[in-house]
Design a protein around this motif. Structure first.
Motif, PDB file in Angstrom:
ATOM      1  N   UNK A 203      44.021 120.315 -37.041  1.00 36.25           N
ATOM      2  CA  UNK A 203      43.702 119.978 -35.811  1.00 36.25           C
ATOM      3  C   UNK A 203      44.277 120.954 -34.918  1.00 36.25           C
ATOM      4  N   UNK A 204      43.585 121.901 -34.081  1.00 37.92           N
ATOM      5  CA  UNK A 204      44.117 122.953 -33.416  1.00 37.92           C
ATOM      6  C   UNK A 204      43.286 123.283 -32.186  1.00 37.92           C
ATOM      7  N   UNK A 205      43.901 123.470 -31.037  1.00 36.75           N
ATOM      8  CA  UNK A 205      43.406 123.682 -29.604  1.00 36.75           C
ATOM      9  C   UNK A 205      44.078 125.182 -29.020  1.00 36.75           C
ATOM     10  N   UNK A 206      43.210 125.897 -28.472  1.00 38.87           N
ATOM     11  CA  UNK A 206      43.617 127.016 -28.277  1.00 38.87           C
ATOM     12  C   UNK A 206      42.712 127.568 -27.009  1.00 38.87           C
ATOM     13  N   UNK A 207      43.639 128.022 -25.882  1.00 39.47           N
ATOM     14  CA  UNK A 207      42.831 128.233 -24.715  1.00 39.47           C
ATOM     15  C   UNK A 207      42.934 129.922 -24.959  1.00 39.47           C
ATOM     16  N   UNK A 208      41.679 130.389 -24.134  1.00 35.87           N
ATOM     17  CA  UNK A 208      41.520 131.859 -24.001  1.00 35.87           C
ATOM     18  C   UNK A 208      41.154 132.122 -22.752  1.00 35.87           C
ATOM     19  N   UNK A 209      42.107 132.960 -22.081  1.00 34.69           N
ATOM     20  CA  UNK A 209      42.060 133.183 -20.569  1.00 34.69           C
ATOM     21  C   UNK A 209      41.820 134.617 -20.428  1.00 34.69           C
ATOM     22  N   UNK A 210      40.523 135.068 -20.010  1.00 35.83           N
ATOM     23  CA  UNK A 210      40.171 136.544 -19.939  1.00 35.83           C
ATOM     24  C   UNK A 210      40.761 136.900 -18.489  1.00 35.83           C
ATOM     25  N   UNK A 211      41.725 138.037 -18.614  1.00 35.92           N
ATOM     26  CA  UNK A 211      42.436 138.495 -17.498  1.00 35.92           C
ATOM     27  C   UNK A 211      41.677 139.250 -16.513  1.00 35.92           C
ATOM     28  N   UNK A 212      40.713 139.797 -17.002  1.00 31.12           N
ATOM     29  CA  UNK A 212      39.718 140.666 -16.315  1.00 31.12           C
ATOM     30  C   UNK A 212      38.604 140.228 -15.645  1.00 31.12           C
ATOM     31  N   UNK A 239      48.183 126.831 -27.901  1.00 30.01           N
ATOM     32  CA  UNK A 239      48.666 127.991 -27.563  1.00 30.01           C
ATOM     33  C   UNK A 239      47.565 128.490 -26.426  1.00 30.01           C
ATOM     34  N   UNK A 240      48.114 129.547 -25.551  1.00 24.72           N
ATOM     35  CA  UNK A 240      47.215 130.013 -24.654  1.00 24.72           C
ATOM     36  C   UNK A 240      46.995 131.586 -24.946  1.00 24.72           C
ATOM     37  N   UNK A 241      45.939 132.167 -25.102  1.00 20.48           N
ATOM     38  CA  UNK A 241      45.784 133.657 -25.156  1.00 20.48           C
ATOM     39  C   UNK A 241      45.421 134.313 -23.673  1.00 20.48           C
ATOM     40  N   UNK A 242      46.207 135.197 -23.275  1.00 23.70           N
ATOM     41  CA  UNK A 242      45.919 135.820 -22.139  1.00 23.70           C
ATOM     42  C   UNK A 242      45.687 137.372 -22.715  1.00 23.70           C
ATOM     43  N   UNK A 243      44.106 137.775 -22.166  1.00 24.32           N
ATOM     44  CA  UNK A 243      43.700 138.977 -22.853  1.00 24.32           C
ATOM     45  C   UNK A 243      42.541 139.612 -21.891  1.00 24.32           C
ATOM     46  N   UNK A 247      39.693 142.571 -25.627  1.00 28.42           N
ATOM     47  CA  UNK A 247      40.666 142.076 -26.517  1.00 28.42           C
ATOM     48  C   UNK A 247      40.169 141.131 -27.506  1.00 28.42           C
ATOM     49  N   UNK A 248      38.908 140.446 -26.994  1.00 23.06           N
ATOM     50  CA  UNK A 248      38.326 139.574 -28.124  1.00 23.06           C
ATOM     51  C   UNK A 248      38.158 140.273 -29.340  1.00 23.06           C
ATOM     52  N   UNK A 249      38.032 141.659 -29.411  1.00 24.03           N
ATOM     53  CA  UNK A 249      37.589 142.336 -30.538  1.00 24.03           C
ATOM     54  C   UNK A 249      38.711 142.159 -31.489  1.00 24.03           C
ATOM     55  N   UNK A 250      40.054 142.277 -31.071  1.00 19.95           N
ATOM     56  CA  UNK A 250      41.010 142.073 -31.932  1.00 19.95           C
ATOM     57  C   UNK A 250      41.230 140.517 -32.493  1.00 19.95           C
ATOM     58  N   UNK A 251      40.987 139.649 -31.826  1.00 22.12           N
ATOM     59  CA  UNK A 251      40.771 138.219 -32.402  1.00 22.12           C
ATOM     60  C   UNK A 251      39.801 138.212 -33.266  1.00 22.12           C
ATOM     61  N   UNK A 262      49.510 143.042 -29.151  1.00 20.58           N
ATOM     62  CA  UNK A 262      50.147 143.629 -27.979  1.00 20.58           C
ATOM     63  C   UNK A 262      49.234 145.043 -27.563  1.00 20.58           C
ATOM     64  N   UNK A 263      48.902 145.800 -28.682  1.00 17.94           N
ATOM     65  CA  UNK A 263      48.014 147.135 -28.382  1.00 17.94           C
ATOM     66  C   UNK A 263      46.566 146.445 -27.731  1.00 17.94           C
ATOM     67  N   UNK A 264      46.322 145.482 -28.000  1.00 20.17           N
ATOM     68  CA  UNK A 264      45.104 145.063 -27.366  1.00 20.17           C
ATOM     69  C   UNK A 264      45.176 144.442 -26.071  1.00 20.17           C
ATOM     70  N   UNK A 265      46.139 144.119 -25.495  1.00 20.86           N
ATOM     71  CA  UNK A 265      46.420 143.444 -24.539  1.00 20.86           C
ATOM     72  C   UNK A 265      46.538 141.914 -24.546  1.00 20.86           C
ATOM     73  N   UNK A 266      46.792 141.571 -25.877  1.00 20.25           N
ATOM     74  CA  UNK A 266      47.060 139.967 -25.891  1.00 20.25           C
ATOM     75  C   UNK A 266      48.215 139.504 -25.774  1.00 20.25           C
ATOM     76  N   UNK A 267      48.416 138.478 -25.106  1.00 24.43           N
ATOM     77  CA  UNK A 267      49.924 137.966 -24.810  1.00 24.43           C
ATOM     78  C   UNK A 267      49.485 136.237 -25.141  1.00 24.43           C
ATOM     79  N   UNK A 268      50.334 135.719 -26.249  1.00 21.75           N
ATOM     80  CA  UNK A 268      50.245 134.581 -26.642  1.00 21.75           C
ATOM     81  C   UNK A 268      51.365 133.563 -25.890  1.00 21.75           C
ATOM     82  N   UNK A 269      51.100 132.708 -25.379  1.00 22.95           N
ATOM     83  CA  UNK A 269      52.046 131.647 -24.767  1.00 22.95           C
ATOM     84  C   UNK A 269      51.736 130.508 -25.505  1.00 22.95           C
TER      85      UNK A 269
END
Length: 294
Positions: A203-212, A239-243, A247-251, A262-269
């Motif tokens: 059971x997992x939930x993950x939010x993805x927020x595209x910063x651009x 968790x929330x991914x800010x990227x 950066x979705x390519x890295x994911x 970090x190199x792909x601009x992904x920050x995990x909260x």
């Protein structure tokens, strides 16, 4: 205009005649065997089966309307190829007997029948060299006799696999291709890689927020299914991914190392292990699976 008119008539004829014979109770295989193009179309160079074939397309039209089931209940719950092969070979007197009889059919030019019976032998006893070699010879003959390139390639690829092993596929998902996908397409691509039985209890939930772009998505892994929605529920995610969108390519390629993220601009909260759990549920496609052997 004559070119376009004949192309129109070609596809309309295949469709309409397939449905006509379907309504007579014929199966896709039976229709493909019986249907003949009108002479004016059959003799037009641009209507010949250089790429597709009448037989192939007719079966596709049948399947569009009727699905895979041909109405014969014997086909509802057939054994898979290996189990069916073992039973067929036993009924036919053993692998050596089947190969011996297949040689007579080969000499008579009945390559379609040779391919059908030896396919059972190869799936029942993949190490049977005589069966493999004769089946490879048969596929070569079928390939050489093909007008359309797709069937010819399939037959000749089968012969190669029987003699030398699977050669895989040159198709690969490059980062450039992934970068051209929309976020929704990336999530769909991840969903079909989920190893369902391995994560039935996950059971997992993950939010993805595209910063651009300002877009936001909720990914949910539950009952072996990864789904996504652009409507974020009130409940917090693991968790929330800010990227940035790039950066979705890295994911998508399974990056979990903090430096790579970090190199792909992904920050995990939130839970730092959540992304790893998602990546761990994914199965890599097999580019080397066999076609004509188990």
């Amino acid at each position: 205009m004559e070119f376009l008119s004949q192309q129109h008539d070609l596809y309309a004829y295949l469709h309409d005649q397939t449905v006509r014979m379907l309504n007579r109770g014929m199966t896709g295989t039976e229709i493909a065997e019986e249907i003949v193009l009108p002479p004016a179309l059959d003799h037009a160079w641009h209507a010949r089966g250089y790429y597709g074939s009448v037989s192939h397309n007719v079966k596709a039209i049948y399947q569009r309307y009727m699905g895979w089931y041909d109405g014969n209940p014997a086909h509802l719950w057939a054994h898979p190829p290996v189990e069916a092969g073992r039973r067929y070979v036993e009924f036919m007197g053993g692998a050596d007997a089947v190969v011996a009889r297949a040689r007579h059919s080969y000499a008579a030019g009945d390559f379609r029948w040779v391919a059908e019976v030896l396919d059972h032998v190869v799936f029942a006893q993949p190490e049977h060299e005589a069966a493999r070699e004769l089946l490879a010879d048969t596929y070569e003959q079928l390939g050489y006799g093909c007008e359309n390139g797709t069937w010819r390639s399939a037959y000749l690829a089968a012969a190669h696999e029987l003699r030398h092993g699977a050669f895989g596929t040159p198709v690969a998902t490059s980062p450039g291709m992934l970068a051209a996908l929309s976020p929704e397409q990336v999530f769909d691509a991840l969903a079909v890689r989920v190893d369902g039985p391995a994560c039935w209890q996950e059971r997992l939930t993950l939010d993805v927020r595209l910063t651009d772009t300002g877009q936001a998505f909720r990914l949910t892994l539950r009952n072996g299914v990864l789904s996504h929605t652009a409507v974020l529920p009130d409940t917090p995610a693991d968790a929330v991914l800010h990227l940035p969108a790039a950066g979705l390519v890295a994911v998508a390629t399974g990056a979990t190392d903090p430096a790579a993220l970090a190199a792909a601009g992904v920050r995990v909260e939130g839970d730092p292990a959540a992304l790893g759990r998602l990546v761990g549920a994914l199965e890599a496609p097999d580019p080397d699976f066999a076609i004509v052997t188990p």
